[in-house]
Enzyme design. Structure first.
Site, short mmCIF file in Angstrom:
data_model
loop_
_atom_site.label_atom_id
_atom_site.label_comp_id
_atom_site.label_asym_id
_atom_site.label_seq_id
_atom_site.Cartn_x
_atom_site.Cartn_y
_atom_site.Cartn_z
N THR A 149 -13.53 2.02 48.37
CA THR A 149 -14.90 2.53 48.41
C THR A 149 -15.25 2.97 49.82
O THR A 149 -14.80 2.38 50.81
CB THR A 149 -15.91 1.48 47.92
OG1 THR A 149 -15.97 0.39 48.84
CG2 THR A 149 -15.51 0.95 46.54
N GLY A 150 -16.03 4.02 49.90
CA GLY A 150 -16.39 4.56 51.21
C GLY A 150 -15.17 4.98 52.00
O GLY A 150 -15.11 4.80 53.22
N SER A 170 -14.07 8.10 55.54
CA SER A 170 -14.13 8.08 57.00
C SER A 170 -13.85 6.68 57.51
O SER A 170 -13.84 5.70 56.75
CB SER A 170 -15.50 8.56 57.51
OG SER A 170 -16.53 7.68 57.07
N GLY A 171 -13.63 6.58 58.81
CA GLY A 171 -13.52 5.30 59.48
C GLY A 171 -12.42 4.40 58.96
O GLY A 171 -11.32 4.84 58.60
N ILE A 172 -12.71 3.10 58.92
CA ILE A 172 -11.74 2.11 58.47
C ILE A 172 -11.34 2.37 57.02
O ILE A 172 -10.16 2.23 56.66
CB ILE A 172 -12.31 0.69 58.64
CG1 ILE A 172 -12.43 0.35 60.12
CG2 ILE A 172 -11.42 -0.34 57.95
CD1 ILE A 172 -13.12 -0.98 60.41
N GLY A 173 -12.29 2.77 56.18
CA GLY A 173 -11.98 3.04 54.78
C GLY A 173 -10.94 4.13 54.62
O GLY A 173 -10.01 4.02 53.82
N SER A 199 -16.15 -8.73 58.47
CA SER A 199 -16.18 -8.47 59.91
C SER A 199 -16.09 -9.78 60.67
O SER A 199 -16.47 -10.85 60.15
CB SER A 199 -17.48 -7.75 60.29
OG SER A 199 -17.68 -7.73 61.69
N TYR A 224 -26.75 -7.41 59.92
CA TYR A 224 -25.37 -7.04 59.60
C TYR A 224 -24.50 -8.28 59.49
O TYR A 224 -23.75 -8.44 58.51
CB TYR A 224 -24.84 -6.11 60.69
CG TYR A 224 -23.36 -5.81 60.59
CD1 TYR A 224 -22.87 -4.91 59.64
CD2 TYR A 224 -22.44 -6.41 61.46
CE1 TYR A 224 -21.52 -4.63 59.57
CE2 TYR A 224 -21.10 -6.13 61.39
CZ TYR A 224 -20.63 -5.24 60.44
OH TYR A 224 -19.29 -4.96 60.37
#
Length: 260
Positions: free
Chosen positions: A13-14, A17-20, A139, A152
């Site tokens: 999911t997601g 971009s980025g880590i996904g 995280s 967060y």
């Protein structure tokens, strides 16, 4: 090493971009069929083109009631979903005393409930066929807490509780559920994060980035941002290992001051 992923379906999911995206790329490189979702179709298609020919994307907003069903139905067209990586998340730097109630709810919806919804849709099939692996991207913030992004950190800690509970639910089966804890990572969104800190401290973004680990993360053992590709490889290894379930796997650069 052959992780046994060739030809198997993985939802990230997601994953545009980025880590996904790095995780999606790692699964694809191991021969998997990759399904990613998002709200921007052009961005999704561009990400799929970057990842490779076995990457497929669909517009599905998991913050909405029908989003999980749309994503799950699309993924099942390519076969049974063997891997699910719950990567959707938002973060920001904000003074605790200035975070309104609505923002706390927004963070919980984005970071926790998106994963709950798609897991609820996918995990029943996994249990029925006695095969599957789920990873929640949490995280280091969920363990150590971060005062300038408490909302967060709260959601990242909540993911531990969800993933461990689901691992217990799957006890005695071949369905596994784990959490993964990345540390500060060199993604595009990190620029926004540094911008928030800079605004709070009255500094330029460049000044903040130059002294970030010295001033804000002195416990980091590597003293640098992590390459997202490192997370991709680590998540594949975690998801594919039949002996790993109910755990929270760290890939934080040693920022959490504990060996376990």
């Amino acid at each position: 090493m052959d992780f046994g992923i060739t030809g198997k379906v993985a939802i990230v999911t997601g994953g545009s971009s980025g880590i996904g995206k790095a995780i999606a790329q790692a699964f694809h490189d191991e021969g998997g069929i990759i399904i990613i979702n998002g709200r921007d179709e052009a961005k999704l298609m561009a990400a799929c083109a970057d990842i490779g020919p076995r990457a497929h994307g669909i517009v599905a907003d998991l913050a909405k009631p029908d989003g999980a069903g749309i994503l799950n139905a699309f993924a099942k067209k390519f076969g049974d979903v063997e891997y699910l990586v719950n990567n959707i998340g938002i973060f920001e730097s904000q003074d605790f005393f200035e975070i309104p109630d609505a923002r706390w709810h927004e963070f919980f919806e984005a970071n926790v409930m998106t994963g709950v919804r798609i897991t609820r849709a996918v995990m029943k099939d996994m249990l029925a066929r006695d095969s599957g692996s789920i990873v929640f991207i949490s995280s280091d913030a969920g363990v150590r807490g971060i005062p300038w992004m408490a909302h967060y950190a709260m959601t990242k800690a909540a993911q531990f509780g969800v993933s461990r509970s689901l691992a217990e639910l799957a006890k005695g089966t071949n369905v596994r559920v784990n959490s993964f804890l990345p540390g500060p990572t060199a993604t595009d969104s990190v620029q926004t994060y540094f911008g928030g800190i800079a605004e709070q401290e009255g500094k330029t973004v460049n000044d903040v980035m130059t002294g970030y680990f010295r001033d804000h993360e002195p416990s980091s053992l590597i003293q640098r941002l992590i390459d997202p590709a490192m997370h991709g490889r680590a998540v594949v290894a975690l998801a594919a290992n039949p002996a790993m379930t109910g755990t929270a796997q760290r890939c934080d650069g040693g920022i959490i001051r504990s060996s376990i």
